[in-house]
Write a protein that holds these residues in place. Sequence first.
Motif, PDB file in Angstrom:
ATOM      1  N   TYR A  17       0.835  -1.206   0.000  1.00  0.00           N
ATOM      2  CA  TYR A  17       0.000   0.000   0.000  1.00  0.00           C
ATOM      3  C   TYR A  17       0.874   1.262   0.000  1.00  0.00           C
ATOM      4  N   PHE A  20       2.627   1.660  -3.272  1.00  0.00           N
ATOM      5  CA  PHE A  20       1.725   2.173  -4.310  1.00  0.00           C
ATOM      6  C   PHE A  20       1.648   3.698  -4.258  1.00  0.00           C
ATOM      7  N   PHE A  21       1.472   4.248  -3.066  1.00  0.00           N
ATOM      8  CA  PHE A  21       1.352   5.709  -2.964  1.00  0.00           C
ATOM      9  C   PHE A  21       2.695   6.402  -3.206  1.00  0.00           C
ATOM     10  N   TYR A  42      -9.027  10.534  -6.336  1.00  0.00           N
ATOM     11  CA  TYR A  42      -7.679  11.102  -6.226  1.00  0.00           C
ATOM     12  C   TYR A  42      -7.667  12.493  -6.857  1.00  0.00           C
ATOM     13  N   ASP A 156     -15.550   4.266   4.408  1.00  0.00           N
ATOM     14  CA  ASP A 156     -15.090   3.129   3.616  1.00  0.00           C
ATOM     15  C   ASP A 156     -13.619   3.349   3.264  1.00  0.00           C
ATOM     16  N   PRO A 157     -12.990   2.398   2.552  1.00  0.00           N
ATOM     17  CA  PRO A 157     -11.540   2.514   2.321  1.00  0.00           C
ATOM     18  C   PRO A 157     -11.099   3.773   1.570  1.00  0.00           C
ATOM     19  N   ARG A 158     -12.048   4.468   0.945  1.00  0.00           N
ATOM     20  CA  ARG A 158     -11.652   5.709   0.276  1.00  0.00           C
ATOM     21  C   ARG A 158     -11.068   6.700   1.273  1.00  0.00           C
ATOM     22  N   ASN A 161      -7.493   6.027   1.515  1.00  0.00           N
ATOM     23  CA  ASN A 161      -6.809   6.422   0.275  1.00  0.00           C
ATOM     24  C   ASN A 161      -6.644   7.940   0.179  1.00  0.00           C
TER      25      ASN A 161
ATOM     26  N   LEU B   6     -19.763  -0.706   5.838  1.00  0.00           N
ATOM     27  CA  LEU B   6     -19.029  -0.591   7.100  1.00  0.00           C
ATOM     28  C   LEU B   6     -19.777  -1.339   8.204  1.00  0.00           C
ATOM     29  N   LEU B 464      -5.176  -5.190  -1.869  1.00  0.00           N
ATOM     30  CA  LEU B 464      -4.693  -3.888  -2.344  1.00  0.00           C
ATOM     31  C   LEU B 464      -5.601  -3.365  -3.473  1.00  0.00           C
ATOM     32  N   LEU B 466      -8.614  -4.197  -3.962  1.00  0.00           N
ATOM     33  CA  LEU B 466      -9.923  -3.911  -3.358  1.00  0.00           C
ATOM     34  C   LEU B 466      -9.934  -2.519  -2.736  1.00  0.00           C
ATOM     35  N   VAL B 467      -8.885  -2.214  -2.001  1.00  0.00           N
ATOM     36  CA  VAL B 467      -8.833  -0.924  -1.302  1.00  0.00           C
ATOM     37  C   VAL B 467      -8.606   0.228  -2.284  1.00  0.00           C
ATOM     38  N   LEU B 468      -7.749  -0.011  -3.267  1.00  0.00           N
ATOM     39  CA  LEU B 468      -7.368   1.097  -4.152  1.00  0.00           C
ATOM     40  C   LEU B 468      -8.302   1.288  -5.343  1.00  0.00           C
ATOM     41  N   TYR B 472     -16.502   2.408  -4.243  1.00  0.00           N
ATOM     42  CA  TYR B 472     -17.247   2.380  -2.995  1.00  0.00           C
ATOM     43  C   TYR B 472     -18.467   3.287  -3.070  1.00  0.00           C
TER      44      TYR B 472
END
Lengths: 321, 482
Positions: A17, A20-21, A42, A156-158, A161, B6, B464, B466-468, B472
Motif C-alpha cells: 500500500y 503504491f502511494f 484522487y 469506507d476505504p476511500r 486512500n 461498514l 490492495l 480492493l482498497v485502491l 465504494y
Amino acid sequence: MLLRKGILFMLLFTGLYVLFFAVGTRVRLNGTPIIYRLGNVYHWKGGDAWQRYHEYDPQLRHDVVVLGSSHAYRGYDPELFARQGIDLFNLGSSGQTAMNTHYLLDDLLSAENTGLLIVEVSKAYLESDGLESTCELVQNIPMERAAVRMALSLRDPRAANLLALRWAMHGQEPIYRSENYTAKGYCRHTTNAPADLEHRHTGRFDPLPDQVEHLRSIIALCAERGIPLVLVSHPIPPRSDPERHRLFAEFLRGLVAGTEARYLDLATALELDDQQHFADHSHLNQAGVERFVPALIDSLTAHGLAHPMAPAPGTAIGPTE
Amino acid sequence: MLFNSLEFAIFFPLVVAIHFLLPHRLRWLLLLVASYWFYMAWKAEYAVLLLLSTAVDYTAANGIHKAKDQRGRKRWLWMSLVVNLGLLGFFKYFNFLNDTFRTLSGWGGIDYSIPDMDLLLPMGISFYTFQTMSYTIDVYRGHLQPERHLGRFALFVTFFPQLVAGPVVRAPDLLPQFIQRMGFDQQRVVEGLKRMLWGLFKKVVIADRCAPIVDEIFGDPAAHDGPLLVLGVLLFSIQIYCDFSGYSDIAIGSARVLGFRIMENFRAPQLAASIGEFWSRWHISMSAWFRDYIYIPLGGNRVNTERWYFNLVVVFFLSGIWHGAGWTFVIYGLLHGAYMVLALMTKRHWRRFNAWSGLVRIPRRHHAMLVLVTFLLVAFSRIFFRAESVQDAFVMLGSLWHFKLAWGGLPALFAAVKPWEIAITLVLAFSHLFLDHHLEAFVKGERRFGHRAYSYLFHGSLLLLLVLFGNYGEVAFIYFQF
C-alpha cells in the motif's frame, strides 16, 4: 499461529500500500503524478481550493466569512463587499455540503475572527453526500483535523486512500492554479449561459438525513461560539425548477425556526436573465454577482444583520490579538 | 445490511467472536438474532414476512408429518404454497399484472381503474420463499423429517449469509449443521476469509466499476452506437457474473468462518460450451430448484419430444419471471428456453456439420468456438435482462449491428465516467473474465501455491486492488431486487 499469519499478511499489505502511494505520487505522466489517473477520488492538489485555504489566515478577523458550495465562491465577490466597507473572505468549495461546512467551521471560525457567517445554501447542499467536496478539500486544506474528519465521514476505504494521498503529497507544490481565482477565496466567471441550456424540473427535494443533522450542528455551533449565522440562497435562473426551490426554502424556514440562525431567500428576489446573469444552469456570472451582492447587503441591513460587520470609521481590520 | 458496507465490517467479526465464545446450545439463538438484525437493518417492518414464512412452513411441515391421510397432507402443502406464493405474488407481481390488465383492458376498450400499489419489494423474498417451499415439499414427498425445533428452523429460513441472494440451500444440507458441534478451526476461518475477500474483490472492484459504464449505456441506448452498445452488453455480462457470484462467495466464505458449509452456486459459467451447460454452472442452486420442483414433476425428458420441449420452455419462462416482474424478464426466460429447444432440435444436424467441416478433428479449437458462441448468446439474452423496458431492448437490438465508428455516445459516456477510469475498468474486467477460473481454483483451495509467500502475495494484491480500485458507495447487489 493465526495471529502471526495475520500480522505477517497485514505487514505485507501495508508495504504494498505504501509502495503504491510512494510510486503513484512520484512517477509523473505529462507532468502529473500517475495516481491522479487512477480514480475520481484522487483529486489533484491545487486549484482554487488550494489557493483559497492557503490564503486564509484564521488569525485575521473578517467582517463576513462565506461558506458553501461553488455558488459561494462564485457568487460573493469580496471586492463588491469592500466597496461598501465590508471585509469578506470566501471559504466556499466545489460541491461543499453541510458536512464539509461543519468541519471547516469547527476548525477555523470563532467570534473573534468572524463578524458574520454566511452559509450559501442550495438544494445540492443537503442532497449530496459531499464526496466531490471531500476529495478536493482533503487534498487541499492545511487543517489536519478537518481533513481527517471529512475523510472518515466516507466510512469506507476511500477515507484511507484520501488521507494516504494527502500525506504522500505533503511538501509537494500544487499541480495547477485556477485562472479564475482573484483573491480572498473568490473566483470570477464572466461567460454567459448558452441559450439552449436545458433546466430539468423534478419538483422534488430529498435532503439526506446526515446532511440535515450537520446543518443543525452548524447552527448549534455558531450559537455556542457566538457567531451570527445567516443562511442565504442566492438567485436561481428564472427557468429553473420553482417547485423544487419552494420545497427547499420551506424546509429551511422550518429548520431555522426557533434558532438564532436566519434564512434569507433571494432565489427569486431579483429580476435576472437566464443568460445575461448566469454562467450555467445555476451559477451567477459576474454581471449577476454585481446585481446580487448589493441586494444581499440591503437585505442584511434591513434584517438588522449588518450590525456586526458595520465598520466603524477608521477601524483597521487585522489580527484579533 | 450490505456485505460491502461498514456496518457489515463491524457486525460480522462481532457475530463470529460471540459465536465461538458461546456454548454450542446457545449458538442458534445468536445466529437467529444476528440474522434478523442483518435483515432488519434494511427495513425492519418486512421482518414480519420472514416470521410469517417461518411460522407457515414450520406449521405446514409438522402438519404434513402428523396428517393421517394423503388428503390431510395435501391440504397442509397447499396451505404453504398458497401463503408463500401469495406473498411473493402480491409483493412482486401485483403491479406487473395490474399494468398488464390495464393495457389489455385499454386495447379492449374496457374501463379498468385499479391503481398500482406503492410496494417496496421485500429484499430476498424470491430466495427465502423458494427455500422454505422446498423444505415443505421435501417433507410432503417424504424425503425429509420435519424440524421440531422452531428456533433452528427459523434460523434455516433466515441464516444471514445466504438470506437475501442465496444460494438457495436445501434443508437436509443446512439443518443438520446447526446441531453439529464445532470448535474454532484456524484453517477453516482462513479459508472463509479468503473466500470473502475474493467475493468482495469481484463485487467492489469488477462489478461496481463496470456499473457506471453499463448504467450510462443501458440508460440511454438510443444515444449510443454499435461498438459502445456491444461494449455495454459485454461489460454487463461480466458485471452481473461478478456481482452475483461475488455475493455467493461472500455468503459461502462467511458461513465457512462460522463453521458451516453452503453449496457452491457458480462453476465458471463463462466456460460453458452450450446453454445447457451454462445453466449447470450458473446460479446452480436455483437451476437445481427448478429442475427438482418444476421440470421433473412436469415429466422432465421422460415424455414425448414435444412435451419435453414444452417442459423446457415452461421452466425457463418461470425462471425468467422469477428474476423480475416485467416483460423484459419474460423474454429473457423464453429466449433461453428457445436456445435450449433449438439446440436439441438441431443437435443431429450440428453433429453432421461438425464431421463434414472437419471441426471434430480440432476438438480444442472447436470447444473454444462453442464457448465463445455460448458466451455471446448469453450476453445477447442479457440485453433483455438489463434493459429498462422492452422498447429500450429493441432500440439496442436495432443499433447493435451498426458498426460504423461514429462513437456518437462517447462524449456522454466520458461525462459520466472519465476515460482513464474506463480504461482501468476494461483491463480489470476482461483480465478477470479470462483469469477467473484459474484464480478461483486457488481461492477455493482446489489448487495450491508452490510457496506460502505466493499465497500471501496473491491475497495481499487482492486486498490492495480492493482498497485502491474498489468503487465504494455501497452499491447494492443486483440480485437483491429479486
